[in-house]
Design an enzyme around this catalytic site. Structure first.
Site, PDB file in Angstrom:
ATOM      1  N   ASP A  26       0.859  -1.174   0.000  1.00  0.00           N
ATOM      2  CA  ASP A  26       0.000   0.000   0.000  1.00  0.00           C
ATOM      3  C   ASP A  26       0.897   1.226   0.000  1.00  0.00           C
ATOM      4  O   ASP A  26       1.523   1.556   1.016  1.00  0.00           O
ATOM      5  CB  ASP A  26      -0.905  -0.007   1.237  1.00  0.00           C
ATOM      6  CG  ASP A  26      -1.839   1.198   1.288  1.00  0.00           C
ATOM      7  OD1 ASP A  26      -1.739   2.087   0.411  1.00  0.00           O
ATOM      8  OD2 ASP A  26      -2.664   1.264   2.222  1.00  0.00           O
ATOM      9  N   TYR A  39     -10.997  13.742  -7.501  1.00  0.00           N
ATOM     10  CA  TYR A  39      -9.937  13.143  -8.326  1.00  0.00           C
ATOM     11  C   TYR A  39      -9.112  14.202  -9.057  1.00  0.00           C
ATOM     12  O   TYR A  39      -7.869  14.147  -9.065  1.00  0.00           O
ATOM     13  CB  TYR A  39     -10.565  12.174  -9.317  1.00  0.00           C
ATOM     14  CG  TYR A  39      -9.591  11.485 -10.234  1.00  0.00           C
ATOM     15  CD1 TYR A  39      -8.709  10.525  -9.754  1.00  0.00           C
ATOM     16  CD2 TYR A  39      -9.560  11.786 -11.594  1.00  0.00           C
ATOM     17  CE1 TYR A  39      -7.813   9.888 -10.605  1.00  0.00           C
ATOM     18  CE2 TYR A  39      -8.674  11.157 -12.446  1.00  0.00           C
ATOM     19  CZ  TYR A  39      -7.806  10.205 -11.952  1.00  0.00           C
ATOM     20  OH  TYR A  39      -6.917   9.588 -12.785  1.00  0.00           O
TER      21      TYR A  39
END
Length: 329
Positions: A55, A150
């Site tokens: 991650d 985003y």
């Protein structure tokens, strides 16, 4: 150069997987592929590569991933098509941790070059109101009013790249991708983009005998779509260049969603009724890439027609769906 370590962040995803494959085909012997997904969920995985499941929102994981790297390609992000990014703005914003920590690691390790995959979602919304939209120039990102969530993360990360270059001397390259499509990518589950989603819907209708498909929006919204092979070529040319500012990488062939459906129906040899869902996410009315700068600086332009690229994409998705008995999720 082919024995210098290349790290691809987001290698289990669509573009990242193709990028790793491209490096291997060119004879690169040291490639590290990193992604948060379990290995069995990667679209492409290669045993001769140093594959890591990490991650990259974690600073420690970024430092592990980039140790020894000479070239870094950061394509890692929590993202998807319009249905995902309009409903998951916080998750999209958290991707800022990936690029921030990757840049810190790049500075610490003295990475030679760092590539960041930005997006056409950084462009100001008021320049994308019309269906017959003027192509977006690089300067159109400011004054800033990008896609909420985003787009803001991508624009912020572009600035982070710029300041790491200015303050720490990292050679950073930034491409603004415009709707990349092709095989070995998401086509169902909620994160897919329009080309793959339309292929899936048409294939499902054909295999089940249905005569109708759902279209998000009124079908008049316009986009340009770049085939993966053109994206890979442009990405490597940008990385190898001296271009320090963000630059468009996309097709300038503007088509409506209705026209995209026409293309897929022709490939499938079928004609379907269209049910327009006006309450579904559809994004801006129009978006197209102005390729003046990349043509001038790199003599790059897409070589794959939308019809040819969609035919290859349709065939791959058809094979995936047919192989499990024609079911979709």
């Amino acid at each position: 150069m082919r024995d210098q370590l290349i790290v691809v962040c987001g290698a289990g995803g669509f573009i990242g997987g193709h990028l790793v494959a491209s490096f291997l085909s060119q004879g690169h012997t040291r490639v590290r592929a990193v992604d948060i997904k379990p290995f069995n969920e990667w679209f492409q995985i290669f045993p001769q590569v140093d594959n890591k499941q990490l991650d990259l929102c974690s600073k420690d994981n970024c430092f592990e991933a980039l140790e020894g790297a000479v070239y870094v390609y950061n394509l890692a992000a929590d993202m998807g098509g319009m249905g995902f990014i309009e409903s998951n703005k916080a998750l999209c914003m958290l991707s800022v941790l990936i690029n921030t920590h990757a840049l810190l690691a790049a500075e610490e390790y003295g990475v030679k070059k760092f590539f960041y995959s930005s997006s056409a979602c950084v462009y100001a919304a008021d320049k994308q109101d019309a269906y017959d939209v003027a192509p977006l120039k690089e300067s159109d990102a400011y004054p800033a009013m990008p896609e909420d969530g985003y787009g803001w993360e991508k624009l912020f990360s572009e600035r982070m790249c710029r300041h790491f270059r200015e303050d720490f001397g990292i050679e950073v390259r930034v491409a603004r991708y415009h709707n990349v499509y092709g095989a070995n990518g998401t086509y169902e589950g909620g994160r897919e983009k329009a080309p793959a989603a339309i292929c899936r819907k048409v294939i499902h209708a054909k295999l089940t005998g249905q005569k109708e498909i759902e279209i998000w929006g009124d079908g008049q919204q316009t986009r340009s779509f770049m085939y993966i092979d053109d994206c890979l070529k442009g990405t490597e040319m940008i990385m190898d260049s001296d271009i320090t500012e963000p630059i468009n990488l996309g097709s300038n062939e503007l088509v409506s969603i209705n026209q995209l459906v026409d293309i897929v129906e022709k490939i499938a040899g079928t004609k379907l009724r269209r049910r327009y869902n006006l309450s579904a996410p559809k994004g801006v009315n129009g978006r197209n890439s102005d390729n003046t700068l990349i043509k001038q600086l790199l003599d790059w332009e897409p070589r794959t027609s939308l019809e040819d690229g969609m035919e290859k994409t349709y065939k791959w998705i058809y094979d995936q769906i047919a192989s499990r008995g024609g079911t979709t999720t």
